[in-house]
Design a protein around this motif. Sequence first.
Motif, PDB file in Angstrom:
ATOM      1  N   PRO A 173     103.193  66.683-113.340  1.00 26.00           N
ATOM      2  CA  PRO A 173     103.723  67.760-111.757  1.00 26.00           C
ATOM      3  C   PRO A 173     102.200  68.801-111.780  1.00 26.00           C
ATOM      4  O   PRO A 173     102.996  69.249-110.146  1.00 26.00           O
ATOM      5  CB  PRO A 173     104.993  68.393-112.296  1.00 26.00           C
ATOM      6  CG  PRO A 173     104.648  68.097-113.272  1.00 26.00           C
ATOM      7  CD  PRO A 173     104.208  66.819-114.152  1.00 26.00           C
ATOM      8  N   LEU A 174     101.457  69.144-112.372  1.00 22.92           N
ATOM      9  CA  LEU A 174     101.251  70.493-112.069  1.00 22.92           C
ATOM     10  C   LEU A 174      99.600  70.190-112.031  1.00 22.92           C
ATOM     11  O   LEU A 174      99.417  71.121-110.622  1.00 22.92           O
ATOM     12  CB  LEU A 174     100.880  71.397-113.570  1.00 22.92           C
ATOM     13  CG  LEU A 174     102.263  72.229-113.969  1.00 22.92           C
ATOM     14  CD1 LEU A 174     101.696  73.265-115.599  1.00 22.92           C
ATOM     15  CD2 LEU A 174     102.859  72.723-113.430  1.00 22.92           C
ATOM     16  N   TRP A 175      99.234  69.343-111.801  1.00 18.91           N
ATOM     17  CA  TRP A 175      97.905  69.286-111.791  1.00 18.91           C
ATOM     18  C   TRP A 175      97.307  67.999-111.320  1.00 18.91           C
ATOM     19  O   TRP A 175      96.178  67.583-110.984  1.00 18.91           O
ATOM     20  CB  TRP A 175      96.748  69.347-113.854  1.00 18.91           C
ATOM     21  CG  TRP A 175      96.818  71.263-113.627  1.00 18.91           C
ATOM     22  CD1 TRP A 175      96.677  72.130-113.187  1.00 18.91           C
ATOM     23  CD2 TRP A 175      97.209  71.228-114.763  1.00 18.91           C
ATOM     24  NE1 TRP A 175      96.678  73.368-113.319  1.00 18.91           N
ATOM     25  CE2 TRP A 175      97.452  72.980-114.667  1.00 18.91           C
ATOM     26  CE3 TRP A 175      97.935  70.755-116.139  1.00 18.91           C
ATOM     27  CZ2 TRP A 175      97.759  74.303-116.010  1.00 18.91           C
ATOM     28  CZ3 TRP A 175      97.836  72.204-117.396  1.00 18.91           C
ATOM     29  CH2 TRP A 175      97.969  73.329-117.326  1.00 18.91           C
ATOM     30  N   GLY A 176      98.020  66.761-111.493  1.00 14.34           N
ATOM     31  CA  GLY A 176      98.142  65.339-111.003  1.00 14.34           C
ATOM     32  C   GLY A 176      97.098  64.459-111.909  1.00 14.34           C
ATOM     33  O   GLY A 176      96.337  65.063-113.128  1.00 14.34           O
ATOM     34  N   LEU A 177      96.541  63.529-111.875  1.00 17.98           N
ATOM     35  CA  LEU A 177      96.078  62.496-111.879  1.00 17.98           C
ATOM     36  C   LEU A 177      95.213  62.572-112.322  1.00 17.98           C
ATOM     37  O   LEU A 177      94.309  62.219-113.610  1.00 17.98           O
ATOM     38  CB  LEU A 177      96.738  61.068-111.734  1.00 17.98           C
ATOM     39  CG  LEU A 177      96.134  59.935-112.231  1.00 17.98           C
ATOM     40  CD1 LEU A 177      96.766  59.318-112.944  1.00 17.98           C
ATOM     41  CD2 LEU A 177      95.806  58.734-111.487  1.00 17.98           C
ATOM     42  N   THR A 178      93.839  63.602-111.700  1.00 14.57           N
ATOM     43  CA  THR A 178      93.094  63.711-111.992  1.00 14.57           C
ATOM     44  C   THR A 178      92.246  64.249-112.847  1.00 14.57           C
ATOM     45  O   THR A 178      91.714  64.309-113.944  1.00 14.57           O
ATOM     46  CB  THR A 178      92.113  64.699-110.364  1.00 14.57           C
ATOM     47  OG1 THR A 178      91.900  64.020-109.285  1.00 14.57           O
ATOM     48  CG2 THR A 178      90.687  64.481-111.078  1.00 14.57           C
ATOM     49  N   ALA A 179      92.921  65.516-113.346  1.00 13.23           N
ATOM     50  CA  ALA A 179      93.875  66.648-114.492  1.00 13.23           C
ATOM     51  C   ALA A 179      93.456  65.767-115.899  1.00 13.23           C
ATOM     52  O   ALA A 179      92.957  65.872-117.614  1.00 13.23           O
ATOM     53  CB  ALA A 179      94.263  67.270-114.477  1.00 13.23           C
ATOM     54  N   MET A 180      94.280  64.619-115.772  1.00 13.61           N
ATOM     55  CA  MET A 180      94.684  63.595-116.660  1.00 13.61           C
ATOM     56  C   MET A 180      93.443  62.378-117.392  1.00 13.61           C
ATOM     57  O   MET A 180      92.540  62.551-118.214  1.00 13.61           O
ATOM     58  CB  MET A 180      95.359  62.890-116.301  1.00 13.61           C
ATOM     59  CG  MET A 180      97.027  63.333-116.302  1.00 13.61           C
ATOM     60  SD  MET A 180      98.617  62.655-116.034  1.00 13.61           S
ATOM     61  CE  MET A 180     100.247  62.975-116.581  1.00 13.61           C
ATOM     62  N   ILE A 181      92.834  61.646-116.157  1.00 17.21           N
ATOM     63  CA  ILE A 181      91.740  61.349-116.449  1.00 17.21           C
ATOM     64  C   ILE A 181      90.491  62.212-116.966  1.00 17.21           C
ATOM     65  O   ILE A 181      90.266  62.193-118.061  1.00 17.21           O
ATOM     66  CB  ILE A 181      91.601  60.746-114.981  1.00 17.21           C
ATOM     67  CG1 ILE A 181      91.747  59.776-114.470  1.00 17.21           C
ATOM     68  CG2 ILE A 181      89.275  60.490-115.358  1.00 17.21           C
ATOM     69  CD1 ILE A 181      91.362  59.807-112.651  1.00 17.21           C
ATOM     70  N   ALA A 182      90.347  63.264-116.534  1.00 18.46           N
ATOM     71  CA  ALA A 182      89.457  64.197-117.020  1.00 18.46           C
ATOM     72  C   ALA A 182      89.400  64.784-118.557  1.00 18.46           C
ATOM     73  O   ALA A 182      88.925  64.572-119.751  1.00 18.46           O
ATOM     74  CB  ALA A 182      89.549  65.601-116.278  1.00 18.46           C
TER      75      ALA A 182
END
Length: 433
Positions: A173-182
Amino acid sequence: MAECPKPISSGSALTSWFMKLGFVWGGELVSVLTSSILQMGFIWHITLTTNSASMLSLASLAGFLPLALFGMFAGTIVDRLPLKHTLVGADLFIAAVSAIVAAVSLTGALPVWVVMVALFFRAIGNAFHTPAFQALTPLVAPPEHLTRLAGVTQAVQSGGYILGTAIAAVIYPLWGLTAMIALDVAGALFATAAIIAARLDVGGVGAGDAAEAPANAGGMLSQLRALVSETAEGYHVLHGYRGLFALLWCGFAFTFVFSPISALFPIMTLDHFGGTTGDAAMAEIVFSVGMIVGSAVLASWGGFKNRAFTVVAATALYGVATFGAGLLGTGGFSLFLAASFLMGFSSPFYSGPQTALMQERVPPEFLGRVFGLYGAIMSWALPLGLAGSSLFADVVGAPAWFVGAGAAMVVLAAITWAIPSIRHVEAPHGDLS
């Protein structure tokens, strides 16, 4: 045949092999952590984008198919190459897939089909990484430590999963999927650096001969024939160990019965006990905590002297806990959590000793193939069990399914122990046909 690892004879030898495994396990913990974060991110992205249960089922299918289809051949390739190359290659391949998804997500909305393709290709990387990781320990550590080390491996993987699931709930919820991928790319690169730092020099037994002969014969067809031949050779080696082979098919039956239970956990919580999504998450977390505690106990104790009995006892405990969970009334959610803990607690005692037995008995040059075959066969049990539950679980209800599955596991434990080759699997040469 290459020499099996010798027992340690000095403090420096202990430091050497333990340091190597420590580096690899440290990298694996970070990699599993970041992978589980991204896995949850993909699940939430599919759920919020499509709100479709069938799309989630397709996502699960994309994650299991590569191991089921390529697992046995991946194990053959693992046996050909030095383990360092396989582990690093698999990690970098998975990182590259994640990086491509990140690049697509930066262009705008991330299509669900891209996520599906990414899940499929990431699973191909795992199809190589898993047998290589399982084959590593017996090539580095003394055989008398294998069962306890299997417990440590379980703890690393379970701990990474449960922490990743919790962290994902904060990051998404804070940074989204792109941050998870990174994060996942960074985790894979960290695992790669840890493997390089470990300076592994094992694996690839006979790789030069195995790979060179087909090349001289010429053509892709010769390579394919060699791959099939070596895979079949691995199957025959496993078949020659009667106790291990029987445990494999008992494990197939166990996975067939168990797989619907994992899928029915949320339904039990939400429908039968009238709980919330938070309660459903709590049941999953308690199960994972049970796995971590069980892994720690296995690592310190090692299980019963007869490891086959440890597997049978774990099967029976899992069955009793599942059976009891199905008998609970609608107000018994707290007892359901206790049953979930027992199920998770028994899991390492089921899988850990089997892994250690295969690591100890199977010659090093066949370990990749054997673990690849084992993973592929188990992968086929999962969809078959889920297909069976989809036909009957809605009719009989989740509690009745828990009762039936628990009873089936207890019966399976009795059948497993009744097989002489399994009962005597610890006897010297008693496992060989």
